[in-house]
Motif scaffolding. Structure first.
Motif, mmCIF file in Angstrom:
data_model
loop_
_atom_site.group_PDB
_atom_site.id
_atom_site.type_symbol
_atom_site.label_atom_id
_atom_site.label_comp_id
_atom_site.label_asym_id
_atom_site.label_seq_id
_atom_site.Cartn_x
_atom_site.Cartn_y
_atom_site.Cartn_z
ATOM 1 N N MET A 1 0.722 -1.187 0.081
ATOM 2 C CA MET A 1 0.053 -0.033 -0.104
ATOM 3 C C MET A 1 0.978 1.236 0.065
ATOM 4 O O MET A 1 0.420 2.176 -0.387
ATOM 5 N N THR A 2 2.331 1.180 0.501
ATOM 6 C CA THR A 2 2.994 2.449 0.547
ATOM 7 C C THR A 2 3.958 2.312 -0.743
ATOM 8 O O THR A 2 4.238 1.185 -1.212
ATOM 9 N N SER A 3 4.383 3.389 -1.156
ATOM 10 C CA SER A 3 5.423 3.182 -2.339
ATOM 11 C C SER A 3 6.702 3.106 -1.879
ATOM 12 O O SER A 3 7.328 2.530 -2.934
ATOM 13 N N GLN A 4 6.973 3.186 -0.456
ATOM 14 C CA GLN A 4 8.513 2.992 -0.167
ATOM 15 C C GLN A 4 8.531 1.548 0.441
ATOM 16 O O GLN A 4 7.795 0.993 1.105
ATOM 17 N N LEU A 17 2.389 -8.128 12.279
ATOM 18 C CA LEU A 17 0.976 -8.766 12.538
ATOM 19 C C LEU A 17 0.140 -7.323 12.646
ATOM 20 O O LEU A 17 -0.978 -7.498 12.174
ATOM 21 N N ARG A 18 0.678 -6.311 13.699
ATOM 22 C CA ARG A 18 -0.212 -5.240 13.725
ATOM 23 C C ARG A 18 -0.378 -4.411 12.491
ATOM 24 O O ARG A 18 -1.372 -4.016 12.281
ATOM 25 N N GLU A 19 0.609 -4.364 11.606
ATOM 26 C CA GLU A 19 0.580 -3.671 10.327
ATOM 27 C C GLU A 19 -0.372 -4.441 9.519
ATOM 28 O O GLU A 19 -1.179 -3.845 8.822
ATOM 29 N N GLN A 20 -0.379 -5.634 9.304
ATOM 30 C CA GLN A 20 -1.247 -6.624 8.693
ATOM 31 C C GLN A 20 -2.480 -6.328 8.945
ATOM 32 O O GLN A 20 -3.532 -6.202 8.243
ATOM 33 N N VAL A 21 -2.741 -6.280 10.310
ATOM 34 C CA VAL A 21 -4.275 -6.110 11.013
ATOM 35 C C VAL A 21 -4.590 -4.665 10.506
ATOM 36 O O VAL A 21 -5.855 -4.459 10.258
ATOM 37 N N THR A 22 -3.930 -3.683 10.718
ATOM 38 C CA THR A 22 -4.159 -2.323 10.278
ATOM 39 C C THR A 22 -4.439 -2.141 8.973
ATOM 40 O O THR A 22 -5.627 -1.783 8.391
ATOM 41 N N LEU A 23 -3.871 -2.847 7.995
ATOM 42 C CA LEU A 23 -4.116 -2.979 6.504
ATOM 43 C C LEU A 23 -5.338 -3.700 6.217
ATOM 44 O O LEU A 23 -6.257 -3.219 5.340
ATOM 45 N N LEU A 24 -5.510 -4.885 6.873
ATOM 46 C CA LEU A 24 -6.754 -5.626 6.605
ATOM 47 C C LEU A 24 -8.069 -4.840 7.275
ATOM 48 O O LEU A 24 -9.167 -5.126 6.447
ATOM 49 N N ASP A 25 -7.743 -4.036 8.326
ATOM 50 C CA ASP A 25 -8.919 -3.147 8.711
ATOM 51 C C ASP A 25 -9.088 -2.243 7.701
ATOM 52 O O ASP A 25 -10.465 -1.708 7.307
ATOM 53 N N GLN A 26 -8.336 -1.545 7.122
ATOM 54 C CA GLN A 26 -8.370 -0.547 5.983
ATOM 55 C C GLN A 26 -9.058 -1.091 4.801
ATOM 56 O O GLN A 26 -10.097 -0.485 4.396
ATOM 57 N N MET A 27 -8.694 -2.292 4.493
ATOM 58 C CA MET A 27 -9.416 -2.909 3.278
ATOM 59 C C MET A 27 -10.827 -3.076 3.704
ATOM 60 O O MET A 27 -11.562 -3.006 2.788
#
Length: 112
Positions: A1-4, A17-27
């Motif tokens: 999701m980020t360009s960097q 895992l927290r980042e994945q949960v955050t991304l899944l929540d956004q999705m």
């Protein structure tokens, strides 16, 4: 999701895992918004279908039995109509003659 690009080898597995949960929540939120839009579009479509059915049922048939046309307007109208029919009949006759001529040439070549 980020360009960097992120360096995942230095991150803690819990952070990943927290980042994945955050991304899944956004999705999930994005999908919920899309579902809301689709539901509203579906409701609008259903409403339009109901209106179209009502319009089709309310449309009445019209039959013209007579129209009031003065004689001074009818004579030029009939002359224009006659002239147009004359031109159409000449055009259709010419096309028919051409088709008949081509047909006779094709058929005549078989009987020689």
């Amino acid at each position: 999701m980020t360009s960097q690009p992120t360096n995942t080898s230095q991150k803690n597995p819990v952070e990943m895992l927290r980042e994945q949960v955050t991304l899944l929540d956004q999705m999930n939120q994005t999908q919920q918004e899309q579902l809301q839009v689709l539901r509203s579009l579906s409701e609008q479509l259903a409403h339009l279908q109901v209106e179209v059915k009502q319009f089709a049922q309310s449309a009445s048939r019209v039959r013209v039995e007579d129209f009031n046309m003065p004689f001074s307007s009818m004579v030029p109208f009939l002359f224009k109509r006659t002239f147009a029919l004359f031109i159409v009949s000449i055009t259709l006759g010419f096309i028919s003659f051409c088709i008949f001529f081509v047909f006779m040439i094709v058929v005549g070549s078989y009987f020689r």
